[in-house]
Design a protein around this motif. Structure first.
Motif, PDB file in Angstrom:
ATOM      1  N   PHE A  85      95.956 -14.035  65.039  1.00 31.51           N
ATOM      2  CA  PHE A  85      94.596 -14.490  64.734  1.00 31.51           C
ATOM      3  C   PHE A  85      94.534 -15.968  64.371  1.00 31.51           C
ATOM      4  CE2 PHE A  85      91.181 -11.375  64.982  1.00 31.51           C
ATOM      5  CZ  PHE A  85      91.916 -10.362  65.578  1.00 31.51           C
ATOM      6  N   PHE A 132      82.984 -10.391  75.308  1.00 34.05           N
ATOM      7  CA  PHE A 132      83.305 -11.208  74.126  1.00 34.05           C
ATOM      8  C   PHE A 132      84.796 -11.454  73.965  1.00 34.05           C
ATOM      9  CE2 PHE A 132      85.050  -8.613  70.637  1.00 34.05           C
ATOM     10  CZ  PHE A 132      84.863  -7.325  71.106  1.00 34.05           C
ATOM     11  N   LYS A 133      85.598 -10.691  74.692  1.00 33.88           N
ATOM     12  CA  LYS A 133      87.047 -10.917  74.748  1.00 33.88           C
ATOM     13  C   LYS A 133      87.551 -10.215  75.999  1.00 33.88           C
ATOM     14  CE  LYS A 133      89.728  -8.194  72.124  1.00 33.88           C
ATOM     15  NZ  LYS A 133      90.270  -7.303  71.071  1.00 33.88           N
ATOM     16  N   LYS A 164      94.461 -18.139  67.151  1.00 36.87           N
ATOM     17  CA  LYS A 164      94.175 -18.737  68.456  1.00 36.87           C
ATOM     18  C   LYS A 164      92.778 -19.368  68.412  1.00 36.87           C
ATOM     19  CE  LYS A 164      94.785 -19.495  72.852  1.00 36.87           C
ATOM     20  NZ  LYS A 164      95.533 -20.705  73.153  1.00 36.87           N
ATOM     21  N   PHE A 195      89.833   0.749  62.341  1.00 37.96           N
ATOM     22  CA  PHE A 195      90.358  -0.617  62.451  1.00 37.96           C
ATOM     23  C   PHE A 195      90.719  -1.012  63.881  1.00 37.96           C
ATOM     24  CE2 PHE A 195      91.254   0.636  58.030  1.00 37.96           C
ATOM     25  CZ  PHE A 195      90.655  -0.414  57.348  1.00 37.96           C
ATOM     26  N   LEU A 196      90.391  -0.162  64.851  1.00 33.43           N
ATOM     27  CA  LEU A 196      90.788  -0.503  66.221  1.00 33.43           C
ATOM     28  C   LEU A 196      90.061  -1.760  66.693  1.00 33.43           C
ATOM     29  CD1 LEU A 196      88.342   0.192  68.429  1.00 33.43           C
ATOM     30  CD2 LEU A 196      89.045   2.507  67.979  1.00 33.43           C
ATOM     31  N   ASN A 248      87.853  -7.209  58.012  1.00 33.90           N
ATOM     32  CA  ASN A 248      87.199  -7.977  59.076  1.00 33.90           C
ATOM     33  C   ASN A 248      86.922  -9.403  58.623  1.00 33.90           C
ATOM     34  OD1 ASN A 248      87.313  -6.059  61.010  1.00 33.90           O
ATOM     35  ND2 ASN A 248      85.127  -5.615  61.083  1.00 33.90           N
ATOM     36  N   SER A 291      89.352 -20.972  69.655  1.00 31.89           N
ATOM     37  CA  SER A 291      88.503 -20.506  70.757  1.00 31.89           C
ATOM     38  C   SER A 291      87.117 -21.121  70.627  1.00 31.89           C
ATOM     39  CB  SER A 291      88.384 -18.983  70.702  1.00 31.89           C
ATOM     40  OG  SER A 291      87.686 -18.580  69.543  1.00 31.89           O
ATOM     41  N   CYS A 309      81.032  -6.828  65.508  1.00 35.27           N
ATOM     42  CA  CYS A 309      81.352  -6.525  64.108  1.00 35.27           C
ATOM     43  C   CYS A 309      81.606  -7.706  63.183  1.00 35.27           C
ATOM     44  CB  CYS A 309      82.521  -5.571  64.056  1.00 35.27           C
ATOM     45  SG  CYS A 309      82.066  -3.978  64.760  1.00 35.27           S
ATOM     46  N   GLY A 361      83.367 -13.473  68.884  1.00 37.80           N
ATOM     47  CA  GLY A 361      82.188 -12.679  69.227  1.00 37.80           C
ATOM     48  C   GLY A 361      82.447 -11.236  68.850  1.00 37.80           C
ATOM     49  N   ARG A 390      88.734 -21.145  75.712  1.00 38.57           N
ATOM     50  CA  ARG A 390      89.773 -20.270  75.158  1.00 38.57           C
ATOM     51  C   ARG A 390      91.098 -20.993  74.965  1.00 38.57           C
ATOM     52  NH1 ARG A 390      87.904 -15.599  72.917  1.00 38.57           N
ATOM     53  NH2 ARG A 390      85.925 -15.163  73.895  1.00 38.57           N
ATOM     54  N   GLU A 450      88.643  -3.681  70.206  1.00 39.92           N
ATOM     55  CA  GLU A 450      88.330  -3.361  71.595  1.00 39.92           C
ATOM     56  C   GLU A 450      89.345  -4.036  72.509  1.00 39.92           C
ATOM     57  OE1 GLU A 450      84.128  -3.870  72.485  1.00 39.92           O
ATOM     58  OE2 GLU A 450      83.640  -2.993  70.544  1.00 39.92           O
ATOM     59  N   LYS A 506      87.323  -2.121  54.536  1.00 41.33           N
ATOM     60  CA  LYS A 506      86.956  -2.347  55.942  1.00 41.33           C
ATOM     61  C   LYS A 506      86.228  -3.689  56.096  1.00 41.33           C
ATOM     62  CE  LYS A 506      86.029  -2.179  60.152  1.00 41.33           C
ATOM     63  NZ  LYS A 506      87.004  -2.370  61.190  1.00 41.33           N
TER      64      LYS A 506
HETATM   65  C1  UGA Z   1      87.758  -6.597  65.308  1.00 42.71           C
HETATM   66  C2  UGA Z   1      89.002  -6.318  64.458  1.00 42.71           C
HETATM   67  O1  UGA Z   1      90.128  -6.951  65.048  1.00 42.71           O
HETATM   68  C3  UGA Z   1      89.256  -4.817  64.348  1.00 42.71           C
HETATM   69  O2  UGA Z   1      90.348  -4.575  63.480  1.00 42.71           O
HETATM   70  C4  UGA Z   1      88.007  -4.141  63.807  1.00 42.71           C
HETATM   71  O3  UGA Z   1      88.197  -2.743  63.752  1.00 42.71           O
HETATM   72  C5  UGA Z   1      86.828  -4.463  64.697  1.00 42.71           C
HETATM   73  O4  UGA Z   1      86.651  -5.905  64.772  1.00 42.71           O
HETATM   74  C6  UGA Z   1      85.532  -3.917  64.209  1.00 42.71           C
HETATM   75  O5  UGA Z   1      85.370  -3.637  63.042  1.00 42.71           O
HETATM   76  O6  UGA Z   1      84.677  -3.829  65.085  1.00 42.71           O
HETATM   77  P1  UGA Z   1      87.241  -6.705  67.905  1.00 42.71           P
HETATM   78  O7  UGA Z   1      86.010  -7.406  67.461  1.00 42.71           O
HETATM   79  O8  UGA Z   1      87.112  -5.563  68.833  1.00 42.71           O
HETATM   80  O9  UGA Z   1      88.029  -6.149  66.622  1.00 42.71           O
HETATM   81  O10 UGA Z   1      88.223  -7.742  68.592  1.00 42.71           O
HETATM   82  P2  UGA Z   1      89.172  -8.927  68.022  1.00 42.71           P
HETATM   83  O11 UGA Z   1      90.436  -8.870  68.757  1.00 42.71           O
HETATM   84  O12 UGA Z   1      89.249  -8.913  66.555  1.00 42.71           O
HETATM   85  O13 UGA Z   1      88.388 -10.222  68.501  1.00 42.71           O
HETATM   86  C7  UGA Z   1      87.163 -10.597  67.937  1.00 42.71           C
HETATM   87  C8  UGA Z   1      86.766 -11.963  68.458  1.00 42.71           C
HETATM   88  O14 UGA Z   1      87.618 -12.974  67.929  1.00 42.71           O
HETATM   89  C9  UGA Z   1      86.859 -12.084  69.979  1.00 42.71           C
HETATM   90  O15 UGA Z   1      85.773 -12.842  70.465  1.00 42.71           O
HETATM   91  C10 UGA Z   1      88.170 -12.815  70.182  1.00 42.71           C
HETATM   92  O16 UGA Z   1      88.213 -13.512  71.399  1.00 42.71           O
HETATM   93  C11 UGA Z   1      88.167 -13.750  68.978  1.00 42.71           C
HETATM   94  N1  UGA Z   1      89.514 -14.198  68.560  1.00 42.71           N
HETATM   95  C12 UGA Z   1      90.446 -13.292  68.162  1.00 42.71           C
HETATM   96  C13 UGA Z   1      89.793 -15.553  68.539  1.00 42.71           C
HETATM   97  O17 UGA Z   1      88.932 -16.390  68.881  1.00 42.71           O
HETATM   98  N2  UGA Z   1      91.031 -15.970  68.128  1.00 42.71           N
HETATM   99  C14 UGA Z   1      91.987 -15.092  67.716  1.00 42.71           C
HETATM  100  O18 UGA Z   1      93.097 -15.545  67.337  1.00 42.71           O
HETATM  101  C15 UGA Z   1      91.681 -13.725  67.733  1.00 42.71           C
END
Ligand code: UGA
Ligand code: NAD
Length: 438
Positions: free
Chosen positions: A264, A337-338, A266, A161-162, A223, A268, A275, A272, A432, A164, A219
């Motif tokens: 979650f 992507f972030k 925010k 669940f981490l 997501n 944008s 996953c 991206g 953003r 990046e 899982k």
């Molecule tokens: C996400 C999940 O948060 C993890 O728990 C999961 O393990 C992972 O997918 C996975 O299965 O690969 P990740 O994709 O690394 O993690 O990053 P996030 O922080 O979730 O961000 C995903 C995207 O959503 C980014 O582009 C971020 O900028 C965007 N985002 C996130 C928003 O646009 N608004 C938000 O409020 C949060």
């Protein structure tokens, strides 16, 4: 007592997760193997050039590498020696065959299973760390049993669940660790063996054990729920722009309800990463497979709104220049992507850049952590990236720009340094919603 672990796949999950498990379990030898020798070479190379940028990763690798954490291309040896084998290989969306564009491509999981069957000489616990469709464990068991004899395999689901950018802190203090196992005695024994490894630093209340199918599905569902919140707030951002409401104020007001919570929400340019999209499409495919068309359509909408948001953002820029971007020079800030990662998979920056380039804009890109060669490599994949467009596409390796030379600046990754960036008097498109409050 577990003394030897192998992890197949030295990517964004395999590398950081095994580094933390090694740090917290000095009594266990962990070997991370990969079919890509360049990746392994980079993991064994200088700490400042590890293949993945992740805050805190260098310190953990420094403390463990060549002590009880090893990176190797010798897959047979690592499999043979291990008691537990994690599969942390990629499970992208299928590009051909049945389910193309929707279902997960399990070919790498299947290769792992075949390798495990081929090289195992003793009983093994095989752990699905990769994100997989529900009932994949059944398929893995089938492959293992078909390709080897007299060896007992227990298949566990232990999804990761981490996120990046926060991978190391997520691993060190996770909200929960999920372990799904067979309900048989040997299944439960395998579950306990894995529980003990995590219990070296995580309290047992946070280690949730379930059956394999609940764990696999949890899982994908997690997501989907996270991405659904982003699409919900992004859909409302469109309504805010029509009505004069402010999306950040709206997020705050909604998130203060403790039943909803602030995370979650925010808005944008769209989510991206490797996953969210692939896991939701996989969920949609599974729902259709089980004849649940309405459920499939519900989740599909999350991805459709994300596409709509990326497109809507790109068109704001195009509309601003009255549909004619010829000779318009645009600085793209951020390609990851972030923030806090060098990962560019499914980055909205790619989508937006393509739209602008296709319409004639001159594009310059700057990202503090993504290597130029990765950005050029991505662009080379685009069909229309011919000689004339190539001349209009430049990657900058420094942030000293002649800012007044641009017609506009497009902010696409929420890197902290972009908060204090010198934007001059340029028109800024903030993908953003990052700068308004700063
Ligand atoms: C996400 C999940 O948060 C993890 O728990 C999961 O393990 C992972 O997918 C996975 O299965 O690969 P990740 O994709 O690394 O993690 O990053 P996030 O922080 O979730 O961000 C995903 C995207 O959503 C980014 O582009 C971020 O900028 C965007 N985002 C996130 C928003 O646009 N608004 C938000 O409020 C949060
Ligand atoms: P990745 O592409 O970064 O790494 C996968 C690695 O596996 C690659 O280096 C590849 O060379 C290697 N590989 C593939 N098949 C192999 C084989 N048969 N033998 C040896 N090596 C092989 O992928 P990732 O981002 O680490 O994701 C891995 C899995 O974890 C995916 O299922 C993903 O959905 C899931 N996941 C990813 C994240 C994330 O933040 N990236 C978070 C949670 C879960």
């Amino acid at each position: 007592m577990i003394k030897n672990i192998c992890c197949i796949g030295a990517g964004y999950v395999g590398g950081p997760t095994m580094a933390v498990i090694a740090q917290k379990n000095p009594q266990i030898k962990i070997t991370v193997v990969d079919a890509n020798p360049k990746r392994i070479e980079a993991w064994n190379g200088p700490l400042e050039k590890l293949p993945i940028y992740e805050p805190g990763l260098v310190e953990v690798v420094e403390q463990t590498r060549d002590i009880n954490l090893f990176f190797s291309t010798n897959i047979p040896k690592a499999i043979e020696e291990a008691q537990i084998i994690f599969m942390a290989v990629n499970t992208p969306t299928k590009t051909e065959g049945e389910g193309a564009g929707m279902a997960a491509d399990l070919r790498y999981i299947e290769t792992c299973a075949k390798d495990i069957a081929k090289y195992s000489k003793t009983d093994k616990i095989v752990v699905e760390k990769s994100t997989v469709p529900i009932r994949t464990a059944e398929k893995i068991k089938e492959i293992l049993n078909e390709n080897s004899s007299n060896i007992h395999y227990e298949i566990l689901s232990n999804p990761e669940f981490l996120a990046e950018g926060t991978a190391i802190s997520d691993m060190k203090s996770p909200d929960r660790v999920l372990i799904g196992g067979d309900e048989s005695e040997s299944g439960q024994k395998a579950v306990q063996a894995l529980v003990e490894i995590y219990a070296n630093w995580i309290s047992k209340e946070k280690i949730l054990t379930t059956n394999v199918w609940s764990s696999e599905l949890a899982k994908l569902a997690s997501n989907a729920m996270l991405a659904q919140r982003i699409s919900s707030i992004n859909s409302l951002s469109a309504l805010c722009e029509k009505t004069g409401a402010n999306i950040d104020e709206l997020s705050k007001a909604i998130g203060m309800d403790h039943r909803i919570g602030p995370h979650f929400l925010k808005a944008s340019v769209g989510f991206g990463g490797s996953c969210f999209q692939k896991d939701i499409l996989n969920l949609v495919y599974l729902c259709r497979y089980y004849g649940l068309e309405e459920v499939a359509e519900y989740w599909h909408q999350v991805v459709k709104i994300n596409d709509y948001q990326k497109d809507r953002f790109a068109h704001k820029i195009i509309d601003h220049f009255k549909n004619d971007l010829n000779k318009i020079k645009i600085l793209i800030l951020g390609w990851a992507f972030k923030a806090n990662t060098n990962d560019i998979r499914e980055s909205p920056a790619i989508f937006v850049t393509k739209c602008l380039l296709e319409r004639g804009a001159i594009i310059e890109i700057y990202d503090p952590k993504v290597e130029s060669k990765e950005i050029y490599k991505e662009a080379e994949k685009w069909d229309y990236f011919n000689e004339s467009l190539r001349d209009k596409f430049t990657v900058k390796t420094h942030q000293n720009h002649n800012i007044e030379s641009y017609d506009s600046v497009v902010l696409l990754t929420d890197w902290e340094i972009f908060k204090t960036f010198n934007y001059g008097n340029n028109t800024i498109f903030d993908g953003r919603y990052f700068l308004k409050n700063n």
